[in-house]
Motif scaffolding. Structure first.
Motif, PDB file in Angstrom:
ATOM      1  N   ASP A 174      58.567  26.705 -15.028  1.00 14.67           N
ATOM      2  CA  ASP A 174      57.880  25.416 -15.080  1.00 14.67           C
ATOM      3  C   ASP A 174      57.351  25.077 -16.473  1.00 14.67           C
ATOM      4  N   PHE A 175      57.577  23.832 -16.878  1.00 15.10           N
ATOM      5  CA  PHE A 175      56.923  23.318 -18.086  1.00 15.10           C
ATOM      6  C   PHE A 175      56.729  21.814 -17.951  1.00 15.10           C
ATOM      7  N   GLU A 176      55.702  21.306 -18.626  1.00 12.24           N
ATOM      8  CA  GLU A 176      55.373  19.884 -18.639  1.00 12.24           C
ATOM      9  C   GLU A 176      55.146  19.464 -20.078  1.00 12.24           C
ATOM     10  N   VAL A 177      55.650  18.283 -20.451  1.00 10.25           N
ATOM     11  CA  VAL A 177      55.503  17.773 -21.814  1.00 10.25           C
ATOM     12  C   VAL A 177      54.836  16.402 -21.746  1.00 10.25           C
ATOM     13  N   PHE A 178      53.792  16.219 -22.537  1.00  6.95           N
ATOM     14  CA  PHE A 178      53.066  14.950 -22.524  1.00  6.95           C
ATOM     15  C   PHE A 178      52.308  14.791 -23.836  1.00  6.95           C
ATOM     16  N   SER A 179      51.859  13.593 -24.076  1.00 12.41           N
ATOM     17  CA  SER A 179      51.198  13.281 -25.348  1.00 12.41           C
ATOM     18  C   SER A 179      49.713  13.595 -25.304  1.00 12.41           C
ATOM     19  N   ARG A 180      49.149  13.708 -26.481  1.00 16.95           N
ATOM     20  CA  ARG A 180      47.699  13.847 -26.560  1.00 16.95           C
ATOM     21  C   ARG A 180      47.015  12.595 -26.010  1.00 16.95           C
TER      22      ARG A 180
ATOM     23  N   ALA B 263      62.702  24.077 -25.046  1.00 19.64           N
ATOM     24  CA  ALA B 263      62.930  23.391 -26.326  1.00 19.64           C
ATOM     25  C   ALA B 263      63.839  22.183 -26.147  1.00 19.64           C
ATOM     26  N   GLU B 264      64.841  22.303 -25.276  1.00 21.38           N
ATOM     27  CA  GLU B 264      65.723  21.162 -25.005  1.00 21.38           C
ATOM     28  C   GLU B 264      64.935  20.021 -24.357  1.00 21.38           C
ATOM     29  N   GLY B 265      64.016  20.381 -23.453  1.00 20.88           N
ATOM     30  CA  GLY B 265      63.174  19.373 -22.831  1.00 20.88           C
ATOM     31  C   GLY B 265      62.288  18.672 -23.846  1.00 20.88           C
ATOM     32  N   VAL B 266      61.732  19.435 -24.767  1.00 21.18           N
ATOM     33  CA  VAL B 266      60.885  18.849 -25.807  1.00 21.18           C
ATOM     34  C   VAL B 266      61.692  17.906 -26.683  1.00 21.18           C
ATOM     35  N   GLN B 267      62.898  18.305 -27.021  1.00 21.27           N
ATOM     36  CA  GLN B 267      63.747  17.446 -27.854  1.00 21.27           C
ATOM     37  C   GLN B 267      64.032  16.126 -27.145  1.00 21.27           C
ATOM     38  N   GLU B 268      64.302  16.187 -25.852  1.00 18.34           N
ATOM     39  CA  GLU B 268      64.543  14.960 -25.080  1.00 18.34           C
ATOM     40  C   GLU B 268      63.290  14.099 -25.054  1.00 18.34           C
ATOM     41  N   TYR B 269      62.133  14.740 -24.917  1.00 22.25           N
ATOM     42  CA  TYR B 269      60.869  13.997 -24.931  1.00 22.25           C
ATOM     43  C   TYR B 269      60.683  13.288 -26.269  1.00 22.25           C
ATOM     44  N   LEU B 270      60.899  13.998 -27.368  1.00 27.98           N
ATOM     45  CA  LEU B 270      60.676  13.416 -28.691  1.00 27.98           C
ATOM     46  C   LEU B 270      61.642  12.270 -28.970  1.00 27.98           C
ATOM     47  N   GLN B 271      62.856  12.400 -28.500  1.00 23.48           N
ATOM     48  CA  GLN B 271      63.840  11.332 -28.716  1.00 23.48           C
ATOM     49  C   GLN B 271      63.436  10.052 -27.983  1.00 23.48           C
ATOM     50  N   ALA B 272      62.722  10.190 -26.871  1.00 25.56           N
ATOM     51  CA  ALA B 272      62.281   9.009 -26.126  1.00 25.56           C
ATOM     52  C   ALA B 272      61.229   8.221 -26.898  1.00 25.56           C
ATOM     53  N   ASN B 273      60.452   8.920 -27.741  1.00 23.48           N
ATOM     54  CA  ASN B 273      59.449   8.282 -28.595  1.00 23.48           C
ATOM     55  C   ASN B 273      58.523   7.378 -27.783  1.00 23.48           C
ATOM     56  N   ASP B 274      57.934   7.949 -26.729  1.00 23.71           N
ATOM     57  CA  ASP B 274      57.120   7.170 -25.797  1.00 23.71           C
ATOM     58  C   ASP B 274      55.861   7.960 -25.440  1.00 23.71           C
ATOM     59  N   PRO B 275      54.709   7.607 -25.998  1.00 26.69           N
ATOM     60  CA  PRO B 275      53.483   8.361 -25.731  1.00 26.69           C
ATOM     61  C   PRO B 275      52.998   8.256 -24.284  1.00 26.69           C
ATOM     62  N   ARG B 276      53.577   7.337 -23.501  1.00 19.72           N
ATOM     63  CA  ARG B 276      53.210   7.208 -22.084  1.00 19.72           C
ATOM     64  C   ARG B 276      54.158   8.008 -21.184  1.00 19.72           C
ATOM     65  N   LEU B 277      55.056   8.800 -21.772  1.00 22.36           N
ATOM     66  CA  LEU B 277      56.042   9.554 -21.002  1.00 22.36           C
ATOM     67  C   LEU B 277      55.481  10.918 -20.604  1.00 22.36           C
ATOM     68  N   TYR B 278      55.733  11.278 -19.358  1.00 20.24           N
ATOM     69  CA  TYR B 278      55.477  12.633 -18.852  1.00 20.24           C
ATOM     70  C   TYR B 278      56.831  13.204 -18.450  1.00 20.24           C
ATOM     71  N   LEU B 279      57.231  14.290 -19.093  1.00 10.54           N
ATOM     72  CA  LEU B 279      58.515  14.934 -18.824  1.00 10.54           C
ATOM     73  C   LEU B 279      58.273  16.329 -18.287  1.00 10.54           C
TER      74      LEU B 279
END
Length: 241
Positions: free
Chosen positions: A138-144, A109-125
């Motif tokens: 392991d987890f990966e966060v990315f945009s549709r 959840a902390e990783g997701v929050q950091e991803y959302l704060q970046a507000n970048d659909p080209r980001l892979y976290l």
């Protein structure tokens, strides 16, 4: 507001330990612990399995636990993720695998929050490219947007089976990266279940040490204190892409 969802892939036909995700530990299938710990993230959770009859027990599990379940091609896991994203109108996806019973939902959840704060659909976290957490967190966060690009353009069988190589290998040349790391490297620890040795470690951790209620940091500290536990599966090699 972006619609975020965790998608966990699962199947019963693992080559090294068939049916592993439903093996019982302390009276519950391993998948029970995986689901409970991910639900601690507060994010919606979806199960992506196959249309094979062998995976009917996973669909039944999902129904019992009131998890939306997407079923698709056994080998084209990428298409299963895409189908799930479309069905549930997900804007941001978190990819996990069901053979990680002790994945820490709060770290995720902390990783997701950091991803959302970046507000970048080209980001892979993720915490997998620069690995400092034990395997099994392991987890990966990315945009549709990135998922759609991979779905449409990825052609290699390994791309389709492992979902994210097209993204994290930056085949488009337009992906940006962020890595979730911890101060000390414990990537040699193995808390995923792919073999009988992995399962034995997981059984001991849950039944003897109450691991299902421990945070990622508490689990790492426990392994630091018990090298005999680490030794149970230290010789197991992770399957390569």
């Amino acid at each position: 507001m972006q619609n975020v969802g965790i998608i966990s892939q699962a199947r019963m036909t693992s080559t090294r330990l068939p049916g592993k995700v439903l093996l019982p530990v302390a009276g519950q299938p391993l998948l029970h612990y995986h689901v409970a710990r991910l639900q601690a993230s507060g994010l919606p959770l979806y199960l992506a399995t196959t249309t094979n009859a062998t995976d009917d027990p996973l669909a039944a599990f999902a129904e019992t636990y009131q998890l939306p379940c997407t079923r698709g091609d056994e080998h084209d896991v990428l298409s299963r993720y895409w189908l799930c994203a479309v069905q549930h109108k997900l804007d941001v996806l978190v990819r996990v695998t069901s053979d990680c019973p002790l994945l820490d939902g709060e770290v995720l959840a902390e990783g997701v929050q950091e991803y959302l704060q970046a507000n970048d659909p080209r980001l892979y976290l993720s915490n997998v490219l620069e690995r400092t957490f034990p395997r099994g967190f392991d987890f990966e966060v990315f945009s549709r947007e990135l998922l759609e690009e991979a779905f449409e353009r990825a052609t290699l069988p390994s791309d389709r089976e492992h979902v994210t190589p097209y993204i994290h290998q930056n085949r488009s040349g337009r992906v940006r990266f962020r890595h979730i790391t911890r101060p000390t490297d414990r990537s040699s620890y193995r808390l995923t279940v792919d073999t009988a040795e992995d399962f034995e470690l997981m059984r001991q951790l849950i039944e003897t040490y109450g691991a299902a209620t421990l945070s990622a940091e508490d689990l790492i500290a426990l392994l630091d204190q018990h090298p005999e536990l680490v030794a149970l599966n230290a010789h197991i090699e992770q399957k390569k892409l």
